[in-house]
Scaffold this motif. Structure first.
Motif, PDB file in Angstrom:
ATOM      1  N   ARG A 328      45.786 -49.643 -22.114  1.00 52.45           N
ATOM      2  CA  ARG A 328      44.909 -49.968 -21.037  1.00 52.45           C
ATOM      3  C   ARG A 328      43.523 -50.703 -21.154  1.00 52.45           C
ATOM      4  N   ASN A 329      43.547 -50.940 -22.462  1.00 50.10           N
ATOM      5  CA  ASN A 329      42.078 -51.305 -22.904  1.00 50.10           C
ATOM      6  C   ASN A 329      40.662 -50.368 -22.670  1.00 50.10           C
ATOM      7  N   TYR A 330      40.959 -49.168 -22.950  1.00 52.84           N
ATOM      8  CA  TYR A 330      40.033 -48.076 -22.806  1.00 52.84           C
ATOM      9  C   TYR A 330      38.890 -48.486 -23.609  1.00 52.84           C
ATOM     10  N   THR A 331      37.658 -48.097 -22.951  1.00 50.48           N
ATOM     11  CA  THR A 331      36.248 -48.209 -23.589  1.00 50.48           C
ATOM     12  C   THR A 331      35.877 -47.084 -23.799  1.00 50.48           C
ATOM     13  N   MET A 332      34.528 -47.072 -24.447  1.00 47.15           N
ATOM     14  CA  MET A 332      33.709 -45.752 -24.593  1.00 47.15           C
ATOM     15  C   MET A 332      33.015 -45.435 -23.312  1.00 47.15           C
ATOM     16  N   LEU A 333      32.840 -46.436 -22.582  1.00 46.98           N
ATOM     17  CA  LEU A 333      32.315 -46.149 -21.120  1.00 46.98           C
ATOM     18  C   LEU A 333      33.481 -45.627 -20.249  1.00 46.98           C
ATOM     19  N   ASP A 334      34.657 -46.041 -20.441  1.00 47.94           N
ATOM     20  CA  ASP A 334      35.737 -45.339 -19.776  1.00 47.94           C
ATOM     21  C   ASP A 334      35.836 -43.938 -20.075  1.00 47.94           C
ATOM     22  N   PHE A 335      35.432 -43.538 -21.531  1.00 45.08           N
ATOM     23  CA  PHE A 335      35.504 -42.086 -22.072  1.00 45.08           C
ATOM     24  C   PHE A 335      34.665 -41.197 -21.286  1.00 45.08           C
ATOM     25  N   ARG A 336      33.229 -41.969 -21.277  1.00 46.16           N
ATOM     26  CA  ARG A 336      32.245 -41.156 -20.674  1.00 46.16           C
ATOM     27  C   ARG A 336      32.572 -40.781 -19.304  1.00 46.16           C
ATOM     28  N   HIS A 337      33.014 -41.732 -18.671  1.00 44.19           N
ATOM     29  CA  HIS A 337      33.133 -41.639 -16.993  1.00 44.19           C
ATOM     30  C   HIS A 337      34.245 -40.604 -17.126  1.00 44.19           C
ATOM     31  N   TYR A 338      35.351 -40.666 -17.880  1.00 43.19           N
ATOM     32  CA  TYR A 338      36.382 -39.758 -17.687  1.00 43.19           C
ATOM     33  C   TYR A 338      35.770 -38.202 -18.004  1.00 43.19           C
ATOM     34  N   ILE A 339      35.083 -38.190 -19.059  1.00 46.36           N
ATOM     35  CA  ILE A 339      34.422 -36.705 -19.312  1.00 46.36           C
ATOM     36  C   ILE A 339      33.641 -36.240 -18.301  1.00 46.36           C
ATOM     37  N   VAL A 347      30.738 -39.533 -11.209  1.00 47.58           N
ATOM     38  CA  VAL A 347      30.986 -40.461 -11.937  1.00 47.58           C
ATOM     39  C   VAL A 347      30.086 -41.970 -11.962  1.00 47.58           C
ATOM     40  N   SER A 348      29.628 -42.088 -10.785  1.00 44.10           N
ATOM     41  CA  SER A 348      28.810 -43.288 -10.281  1.00 44.10           C
ATOM     42  C   SER A 348      27.492 -42.886 -10.389  1.00 44.10           C
ATOM     43  N   GLY A 349      27.171 -41.656 -10.999  1.00 44.36           N
ATOM     44  CA  GLY A 349      25.696 -41.271 -11.096  1.00 44.36           C
ATOM     45  C   GLY A 349      24.813 -42.519 -11.940  1.00 44.36           C
ATOM     46  N   ASP A 350      23.582 -42.745 -11.585  1.00 46.23           N
ATOM     47  CA  ASP A 350      22.856 -43.579 -12.467  1.00 46.23           C
ATOM     48  C   ASP A 350      21.471 -42.923 -12.122  1.00 46.23           C
ATOM     49  N   ASN A 427      25.819 -34.528 -26.910  1.00 46.51           N
ATOM     50  CA  ASN A 427      25.962 -34.052 -25.390  1.00 46.51           C
ATOM     51  C   ASN A 427      25.644 -35.470 -24.503  1.00 46.51           C
ATOM     52  N   PHE A 428      25.336 -36.608 -25.179  1.00 46.39           N
ATOM     53  CA  PHE A 428      25.105 -37.725 -24.282  1.00 46.39           C
ATOM     54  C   PHE A 428      26.416 -38.036 -23.494  1.00 46.39           C
ATOM     55  N   PHE A 429      27.390 -37.691 -23.621  1.00 45.81           N
ATOM     56  CA  PHE A 429      28.538 -37.740 -22.842  1.00 45.81           C
ATOM     57  C   PHE A 429      28.407 -37.390 -21.457  1.00 45.81           C
ATOM     58  N   PHE A 430      27.379 -36.322 -21.228  1.00 38.68           N
ATOM     59  CA  PHE A 430      27.254 -35.840 -19.969  1.00 38.68           C
ATOM     60  C   PHE A 430      25.954 -36.562 -19.169  1.00 38.68           C
ATOM     61  N   LEU A 431      25.509 -37.621 -19.683  1.00 40.92           N
ATOM     62  CA  LEU A 431      24.124 -38.122 -19.168  1.00 40.92           C
ATOM     63  C   LEU A 431      24.660 -39.262 -18.220  1.00 40.92           C
ATOM     64  N   ARG A 432      23.870 -39.615 -17.562  1.00 40.46           N
ATOM     65  CA  ARG A 432      24.328 -40.759 -16.340  1.00 40.46           C
ATOM     66  C   ARG A 432      23.969 -41.971 -16.801  1.00 40.46           C
ATOM     67  N   THR A 433      24.656 -42.985 -16.160  1.00 41.07           N
ATOM     68  CA  THR A 433      24.318 -44.206 -16.519  1.00 41.07           C
ATOM     69  C   THR A 433      22.788 -44.639 -16.470  1.00 41.07           C
ATOM     70  N   ARG A 459      24.994 -47.222 -26.500  1.00 42.37           N
ATOM     71  CA  ARG A 459      24.808 -48.391 -25.861  1.00 42.37           C
ATOM     72  C   ARG A 459      26.201 -49.035 -25.362  1.00 42.37           C
ATOM     73  N   GLU A 460      27.397 -48.500 -26.069  1.00 39.44           N
ATOM     74  CA  GLU A 460      28.590 -49.004 -25.394  1.00 39.44           C
ATOM     75  C   GLU A 460      28.828 -48.223 -24.251  1.00 39.44           C
ATOM     76  N   MET A 461      28.321 -47.128 -24.066  1.00 38.56           N
ATOM     77  CA  MET A 461      28.391 -46.248 -22.813  1.00 38.56           C
ATOM     78  C   MET A 461      27.342 -46.147 -21.854  1.00 38.56           C
ATOM     79  N   ARG A 462      26.587 -47.563 -21.899  1.00 41.19           N
ATOM     80  CA  ARG A 462      25.578 -47.987 -20.952  1.00 41.19           C
ATOM     81  C   ARG A 462      24.579 -46.962 -20.625  1.00 41.19           C
TER      82      ARG A 462
END
Length: 532
Positions: A328-339, A347-350, A427-433, A459-462
């Motif tokens: 499904r062409n997952y990306t690191m951004l998809d993974f951060r959103h998933y976590i 998920v849409s937090g900015d 722990n940057f996986f828990f940061l917002r965009t 950078r890949e995770m925006r």
């Protein structure tokens, strides 16, 4: 009378001689006819054989060659792949603390025998539709797939089999029983692989995968339990215990391998670590709706049967995902959103949106200090400087028994995650965009691994990546060895001696005494980013 007698004898002799010559002539003609017939027959036979070889099926020949050339036992140095091409480049398989690690650009990452299962099946189907064969061997539609043990990837080995698959945790063995035409009547095959994402890591015990022929299948152990969902066999030990390796070696590869099942898969975990299950239980129970099985604790009589089993975890690079190679062409951004979704974070937090909605609020910075190596020796002074620059400061020193659910909410509330190069930054996986990861890069030409292990993925995770490289005087190596020692004066000469020397000095011996005056412009840069 004598003359008449002689004349008669001569006449008889002449007649006999003529008869002999006639017989000889007849025999010669017959001989030539026979030779001609045999020669013609031989030509017809040769022509028939040639045409038959060209027009007939090659299947029997291919099987004969395969049986002669394929060894019955495969180890992790022999590649049995689904592609006829081998990768032309290898990755470093570096751990977080390996100087040789390299962060590749996505565009430079060619697929390595590793289209997703769905893509692979579509490619095979396309070959069948066009030619009726694939790789010179007839494949019947609907026939069960033979076990695929792909040992070609430089990072990981993996086996994937569908049909009658039986697992025996007591001796770390998985059996595949072919069905009917799927059995090639050979002696079966055997592979022994490490069931995690680092194939050369000696800490990982091996799992044996055996493909049985028809005769061996008759004596295979009977199933003690039947399961309707697939299973994934993988190891939880190795370098886990360090958050960076928890994610890079297990959680991201497990996401790549299991996410496409949408929870309908069971995990058979070899070398299960209870602390890992407790710490990351939310992720594990989201990826699988079924109980986690402690594979090693299955006794000798337990035989679990599944319609499909995958042994091992797919991995693309250190702390990274290659969309071209992931289902499904997952990306690191998809993974951060998933976590974030798993831990009930928006998920849409900015960060930018939050800053605008809470106008006048001071941006919040989490300052992480390491417990052992590369720690800030003047941590209170740094915290005061960050606060004086205009931030609200939250300090943290993460440990292995950290309560991830609670800590993830604290990180989510922050606009900046700051720390020295090390596992705490995971722990940057828990940061917002658009949040900022501020990485303090230690002395010793550490910019490259800092970018490879954290900057690039951020950078890949925006996320916004800012790096501050310390001066030699800010390293405790300067105090210990003096300014003229090669460790301080010429780090490159240390690296040239081997990664072990770089590891010793720059990863393990070094702490940081941050010059807060020199650091102040970097803090102002981060403030400007957040207020832009």
């Amino acid at each position: 009378m004598a003359i008449e007698s002689k004349t008669a004898a001569a006449a008889a002799s002449s007649t006999t001689e003529a008869a002999v010559k006639g017989v000889a002539k007849t025999l010669a003609q017959h001989h030539r006819a026979v030779v001609g017939f045999l020669f013609g027959f031989f030509l017809l036979l040769l022509l028939y054989t040639t045409l038959s070889g060209q027009l007939g099926s090659e299947d029997a020949i291919v099987r004969a060659v395969t049986q002669q050339s394929t060894p019955d036992v495969h180890n992790d140095q022999e590649a049995r792949t689904t592609s006829s091409t081998s990768p032309t480049s290898t990755s470093s398989n570096a751990t977080q603390d390996n100087l040789d690690g390299k962060y590749p650009k996505q565009s430079s990452q060619p697929p390595v025998n590793d289209a997703s299962d769905k893509m692979e099946e579509e490619l095979i189907q396309r070959d069948i539709d066009q030619n009726g064969t694939t790789n010179g061997t007839n494949v019947k539609l609907g026939a069960p797939r033979k076990p695929i043990c792909d040992l070609s990837d430089p990072r990981y080995d993996i086996c994937d089999m569908s049909g009658d698959v039986r697992t025996m945790g007591a001796n770390r063995t998985v059996l595949y029983l072919p069905h009917g035409d799927d059995d090639d009547n050979d002696g079966g095959h055997e592979w022994s692989i490490r069931d995690q994402s680092r194939k050369y890591l000696e800490y990982i015990n091996k799992v044996t995968v055996r493909s049985l022929n028809a005769s061996a299948s008759m004596s295979a152990p009977a199933c003690t339990s039947h399961h309707a969902v697939p299973a994934i066999v993988f190891a939880m030990n190795g370098l886990t215990g360090n958050p960076w390796h928890d994610f890079s070696d297990v959680l991201i590869p497990l996401f790549i391998t299991a996410r496409a099942f949408d929870g309908e898969v069971q995990f058979l975990v070899s070398d299960l670590q209870p602390w890992f299950v407790h710490k990351y239980g939310r992720i594990l129970t989201n990826l699988s709706r079924h109980d986690v099985v402690d594979f090693n604790r299955d006794d000798g009589g337990v035989v679990r049967c599944y319609p499909r089993v995958i042994v091992g975890l797919r991995s693309h690079r250190d702390l990274g995902i290659d969309p071209a190679r992931s289902p499904r062409n997952y990306t690191m951004l998809d993974f951060r959103h998933y976590i974030r979704e798993v831990y009930s974070l928006p998920v849409s937090g900015d960060v930018d949106t939050r800053m605008r909605e809470q106008h006048g609020r001071r941006p919040r910075a989490m300052l992480i200090n390491r417990g052992r190596t590369r720690k800030f020796v003047n941590f209170p002074e740094i915290a005061a400087a960050v606060e004086a620059a205009g931030f609200e400061v939250v300090t943290a020193e993460p440990s292995r028994d950290l309560a991830v659910e609670e800590f993830s909410r604290v990180v989510d509330s922050c606009d900046v995650l700051m720390g020295a190069h090390g596992a705490g930054l995971t722990n940057f996986f828990f940061l917002r965009t658009n949040a900022v990861m501020l990485q303090v890069v230690p002395w010793g030409h550490m910019e490259h691994p800092s970018m490879a292990f954290y900057g690039g993925p951020a950078r890949e995770m925006r996320l916004r990546d800012v790096e501050y490289s310390i001066a030699a005087e800010e390293s405790t190596l300067y105090e210990k060895y003096g300014k003229d020692h090669p460790v301080v004066r010429d780090p490159e000469s240390i690296h040239r001696q081997g990664w072990q020397f770089g590891m010793r000095y720059y990863w393990l011996e070094q702490d940081i005494r941050l010059n807060v005056t020199r650091f102040a412009p970097t803090l102002q840069q981060v403030l400007q980013m957040l207020s832009a």
